[in-house]
Design a protein around this motif. Sequence first.
Motif, PDB file in Angstrom:
ATOM      1  N   GLY A   1       5.009 -11.239  -1.896  1.00  0.00           N
ATOM      2  CA  GLY A   1       5.529 -12.474  -2.470  1.00  0.00           C
ATOM      3  C   GLY A   1       6.849 -12.853  -1.854  1.00  0.00           C
ATOM      4  N   GLY A   2       7.675 -13.533  -2.658  1.00  0.00           N
ATOM      5  CA  GLY A   2       8.990 -13.937  -2.178  1.00  0.00           C
ATOM      6  C   GLY A   2      10.020 -13.560  -3.223  1.00  0.00           C
ATOM      7  N   LYS A   3      10.968 -14.462  -3.411  1.00  0.00           N
ATOM      8  CA  LYS A   3      12.017 -14.244  -4.404  1.00  0.00           C
ATOM      9  C   LYS A   3      11.417 -14.009  -5.792  1.00  0.00           C
ATOM     10  N   ASP A   4      10.343 -14.774  -6.096  1.00  0.00           N
ATOM     11  CA  ASP A   4       9.679 -14.674  -7.398  1.00  0.00           C
ATOM     12  C   ASP A   4       9.210 -13.249  -7.679  1.00  0.00           C
ATOM     13  N   LEU A   5       8.677 -12.586  -6.639  1.00  0.00           N
ATOM     14  CA  LEU A   5       8.191 -11.221  -6.825  1.00  0.00           C
ATOM     15  C   LEU A   5       9.353 -10.284  -7.149  1.00  0.00           C
ATOM     16  N   ALA A   6      10.473 -10.488  -6.453  1.00  0.00           N
ATOM     17  CA  ALA A   6      11.653  -9.660  -6.735  1.00  0.00           C
ATOM     18  C   ALA A   6      12.087  -9.850  -8.181  1.00  0.00           C
ATOM     19  N   GLU A   7      12.087 -11.113  -8.635  1.00  0.00           N
ATOM     20  CA  GLU A   7      12.480 -11.393 -10.022  1.00  0.00           C
ATOM     21  C   GLU A   7      11.516 -10.735 -11.005  1.00  0.00           C
ATOM     22  N   ARG A   8      10.217 -10.844 -10.696  1.00  0.00           N
ATOM     23  CA  ARG A   8       9.203 -10.276 -11.572  1.00  0.00           C
ATOM     24  C   ARG A   8       9.387  -8.758 -11.690  1.00  0.00           C
ATOM     25  N   LEU A   9       9.633  -8.109 -10.538  1.00  0.00           N
ATOM     26  CA  LEU A   9       9.752  -6.646 -10.551  1.00  0.00           C
ATOM     27  C   LEU A   9      11.018  -6.187 -11.270  1.00  0.00           C
ATOM     28  N   LEU A  10      12.051  -7.048 -11.247  1.00  0.00           N
ATOM     29  CA  LEU A  10      13.268  -6.702 -11.995  1.00  0.00           C
ATOM     30  C   LEU A  10      12.988  -6.662 -13.494  1.00  0.00           C
ATOM     31  N   GLN A  11      11.967  -7.419 -13.930  1.00  0.00           N
ATOM     32  CA  GLN A  11      11.569  -7.424 -15.345  1.00  0.00           C
ATOM     33  C   GLN A  11      10.503  -6.371 -15.630  1.00  0.00           C
ATOM     34  N   ASP A  12       9.949  -5.784 -14.566  1.00  0.00           N
ATOM     35  CA  ASP A  12       8.852  -4.819 -14.706  1.00  0.00           C
ATOM     36  C   ASP A  12       9.333  -3.608 -15.508  1.00  0.00           C
ATOM     37  N   ALA A  13       8.581  -3.275 -16.569  1.00  0.00           N
ATOM     38  CA  ALA A  13       9.006  -2.225 -17.494  1.00  0.00           C
ATOM     39  C   ALA A  13       9.321  -0.926 -16.764  1.00  0.00           C
ATOM     40  N   LYS A  14       8.440  -0.539 -15.817  1.00  0.00           N
ATOM     41  CA  LYS A  14       8.628   0.735 -15.133  1.00  0.00           C
ATOM     42  C   LYS A  14       9.708   0.634 -14.052  1.00  0.00           C
ATOM     43  N   MET A  15       9.522  -0.352 -13.163  1.00  0.00           N
ATOM     44  CA  MET A  15      10.414  -0.469 -12.011  1.00  0.00           C
ATOM     45  C   MET A  15      11.866  -0.595 -12.446  1.00  0.00           C
ATOM     46  N   SER A  16      12.100  -1.329 -13.538  1.00  0.00           N
ATOM     47  CA  SER A  16      13.480  -1.597 -13.960  1.00  0.00           C
ATOM     48  C   SER A  16      14.182  -0.335 -14.470  1.00  0.00           C
ATOM     49  N   GLN A  17      13.413   0.758 -14.616  1.00  0.00           N
ATOM     50  CA  GLN A  17      14.054   2.009 -15.027  1.00  0.00           C
ATOM     51  C   GLN A  17      14.836   2.657 -13.886  1.00  0.00           C
TER      52      GLN A  17
END
Lengths: 471, 471
Positions: free
Chosen positions: B275-291
Motif C-alpha cells: 500500500g502507501g501512507k494509508d497502509l502505514a496508518e492502518r498498521l499503526l492502529q493494528d492491535a498486534k503491530m502497535s505493541q
Amino acid sequence: MSDKAQIQEAIKTQGEVVRKLKTEKASKEQIDEEVAKLLELKAQLGGDEGKHQFTLKTAKGTRDYNPKQMAIREKVFNTIIGCFKRHGAETIDTPVFELKETLTGKYGEDSKLIYDLKDQGGELLSLRYDLTVPFARYLAMNKISNIKRYHIAKVYRRDNPAMTRGRYREFYQCDFDIAGQYDPMIPDAECLKIVHEILSELELGDFRIKVNDRRILDGMFAVCGVPDDKFRTICSTVDKLDKMSWEDVRSEMVKEKGLSEEAADQIGQYVSMQGGKDLAERLLQDAKMSQSKQACAGLTDMKLLFSYLELFQVTDKVVFDLSLARGLDYYTGVIYEAILTQNGPAPEAGEKGEEGVSVGSVAGGGRYDGLVGMFDPKGRKVPCVGVSIGIERVFSILEQKAEAEVMYKKNPKLLSQLQHCEDSGIPLVAILGEQELKDGVVKLRDVHSREEADVLRAELVEEIKKRIADV
Amino acid sequence: MSDKAQIQEAIKTQGEVVRKLKTEKASKEQIDEEVAKLLELKAQLGGDEGKHQFTLKTAKGTRDYNPKQMAIREKVFNTIIGCFKRHGAETIDTPVFELKETLTGKYGEDSKLIYDLKDQGGELLSLRYDLTVPFARYLAMNKISNIKRYHIAKVYRRDNPAMTRGRYREFYQCDFDIAGQYDPMIPDAECLKIVHEILSELELGDFRIKVNDRRILDGMFAVCGVPDDKFRTICSTVDKLDKMSWEDVRSEMVKEKGLSEEAADQIGQYVSMQGGKDLAERLLQDAKMSQSKQACAGLTDMKLLFSYLELFQVTDKVVFDLSLARGLDYYTGVIYEAILTQNGPAPEAGEKGEEGVSVGSVAGGGRYDGLVGMFDPKGRKVPCVGVSIGIERVFSILEQKAEAEVMYKKNPKLLSQLQHCEDSGIPLVAILGEQELKDGVVKLRDVHSREEADVLRAELVEEIKKRIADV
C-alpha cells in the motif's frame, strides 16, 4: 624485550616522528605516509586492545581521490579525451583482470610486479599490468585488424611506491593506439603529435620527447660487437643511462654482463649522440653503423619520421636520442618517451619510475608489431603503435598548482586570510588596500618571515618571480 | 577412453552446439558463451597442439566493451551523473582493492563471493564487493561526518554469472549516498526521488519502487512470536518471496528454520500487504503491530516518508511492501528496491540476482546508520542513507534498443537492406518509395514471412504498435 614491548617501543618512536612532522607543517602526503606506518604498527598489537584495532587505511601504494582531486582528474581527462577524439579514436574497455596466461611472457623481468588473484577455484587471474596487452588480446579475440582506440583505466603494479612523487601501485594510464597497415611512420608521427598536443594543453611546463628505434639499437649492438644473445641484457643496461653515469653503465656491461671493453666503448660513443633528422642522415653515412641493414632501416624510417614531425611543427620538442632503450620486451620499431624538464619534485638520485624510466617521464610508447600475433590462433600479425600518458605525476603537479587558490568568503578579514596562508603553506601574499592603490604599489608579504615590502606595480611580476624562485 | 580422447569427444560435441546456434542465428551472446566453453575444452588439451593453444577469452563473468557499447555506457552515465549533480553530490574514488579486514564482517553470507588477491607478501587484499563499505571506510578515515557523494565504479563478485541477463562478475554500480545528521526521512526521500528521476529519464519502461523498513520487519517478527535469535535468518527467508511462493517460504520457515506454524501464519498475513501512507496508518492502529515500539517508529517514519514523496510527486511508482527484506546485513532503517515491470528477458524461475534480489531489480539501497561506526576508532557513528543503480541490466536493455538502427550507406539497395534486416533479426520494415508517396501509404513488410501490406499513413503508428506487440 618481548615482541609486544618492541612494537610498543616502535609505536612510541613513530608517534614522535608524526608529531614532529605535524609541528613542522610537513606536506599532507608525507604526514599520511608516516601515519600509515604508525597505524600498521598499532595493528600488529592485535585485537586485544579493543574492538576497533584494525588498520584504517587504503592498501599500500593506493589512495582515495577526494572531490577536489576528482575535479582536477576530470579536467585532465577531458583535455586528453578531447585530443584523442580529435584524432579520430574510439574508446573500449576491458576487465580489470585477465587470465593469468594472457599476461605471461609479455613483460620480461617486470612480470614479478604483476598482482595475481587468489586461486579460489576456476580460472587463474591477474590484475592488468598495462592496457596494451589487453588491447592486443581484444584485437585478436575480435579479429580486428584496423582501429584507432583510446582507453583510460587503472593498471596495477606491485612496485615500490613513492607516492609523494606520483608513483602508485594503482594508477591511471591514458592509452592511444593505432592498429593496422599504414604508410610507414604516419601513425608513429601521429602518436608523437598527440603527446605534444596533450603536454602543451595541460600546461605542465617545458618538456622533451626522446625518440629512438629498437632496430637502430639492435643494429648498433651488432656493429659494436655485442653477441646476439646479449642484445636484450645490454639493452636494459643502456636503459639505465637516465639515472646512472656512463662510467657505471660501462662497468655494469663489462664486469657484470661480460662485454668486451672495446664493444662497450664503441657503444659509449653512439649512446651519447642526440640530434634530429641530421643525426639520422649522419649515421646513415657512418662507416660502422651503415654495415647493419637493421640500423639502416631504422635510420631511414627515423628520417621519414622527422619529415612528418616537421610538417606537424613539433620538432622543437623532439630529440633523436640513441640512449633511449625502454624496458618492455614487446617493442619492435620506433620507441619514445616524454619527460618534463622543470616543475615538481625532482627524482631522487638512483630513482627509477614505472617501466624503468625516470620519474620525470610522463608519457611513453612505441611500435609493437608482434604482440597481436602472440594471441592470434593463426599467428596473424597486426602492426600497432601507441602511446601511454602516465597521469598520476600530472595530477600531483596540478594539485600543487591548485594550492595557489582563491578564498571565497564574504567580507574576509585580512588576518584570517594571512592565517589561512600560514596554515596552507602559501609562501607569498600580495596585498592591495586603499593606501597601496593610492601609491600605485602592491604590498608583498613573506608569509614565513612576516616581512612586508611595497613594490611598484610595474615591477610586481618580476619581483614575485624572483621571490618564488628563492622559496 | 583416455582423458585426452574424452576431451576430444567433448570438443566435437561442443563444436556441433556452436555450429547449430550459428545456423539458427542465435544471439551473439548465446553463441559467445558456447564458443567460450569450446575454447576452454580446447585449452585443456594443453600446449602440444601448437604454439597458440591458450584460451583467447576474457575471465569468466566479465566482458569487453566495444566502441558502440561504450557510447551507450557514456550516455547512461551522463544521465545518471547529471541527476546526481543536480542533487548536489560531489564524487570521490577509492582503490579497486581494500585491505581484506576492511571487508570482513560486512556482507553476512555473501562474503564467500569476495575475490581475494593472492598473498604475495605484504598486506592481504580483496577486490571491493560494493561501493558502500569503501565509502564508510573513507568517511571514518577522513573524519567526515557530512557529505553528499556519488561514486560510479566497477565492483566484483564471484557469483554465478548469467551474462545474457546482465549479471556479471565485474559490473558497474552507480552509488549516491548522503552522510550526516538531517531531519528524519528527508535524505531518504531524496534517494527515492533520484531513483525515480533516473529510471524515468533512461526510458526503460514502467517501474515500481518497493519500500520497507528494517525496524518494521523486526517489530513484525517480534509481535508474531519469532525468537530474537531467529530474526536475521527468518528475514532472509522472507527475502525469497520475490522468487518463491508463500507456501514454499512458509515451509522453509517451519521445517528448516524451526519456526512455529502459528508464527509463520501471522507473518504470512503481514507480508502479503502492499500500500502507501494509508497502509502505514492502518498498521499503526493494528492491535498486534502497535505493541512493538520498533515497528511503530518505523511506521511513523514511513508515514513521514510518504508525505515527502507526495511533495516530490513520485508516489505513483512507490509501494510500501512488507515482503521487501534485502540481503545485506548493514541496513538499519528504510530499505528500497526498484524493479522494471516490463522490457528485457524475464528472470528465470527460481532465479535470483545480485544481493539476493530478483534480476528485474535495477536499483536498491537503504539506511545504514551503524556502518561508519564499525570503522571509526572511537565507534563514532555517522548516519547514512544511499542508493545503488545497477547498470549492467540497463545496458543490456539499451543495447537491444539500439538494434533498431539506421543503415548509413550511399545508394543503399533495397534488397541488401532487407537482407541486413533478416540477418539482424529486425522484425518489421517500413518502405516508402515513389509509388507509396503518391498513394499516401507506407508499405509494411514482415521480415520473417516476407509478406507486404500497404497501410494508410494516418494508421501507420497504430499498425506498427500492433505488429510489434505480436512479434
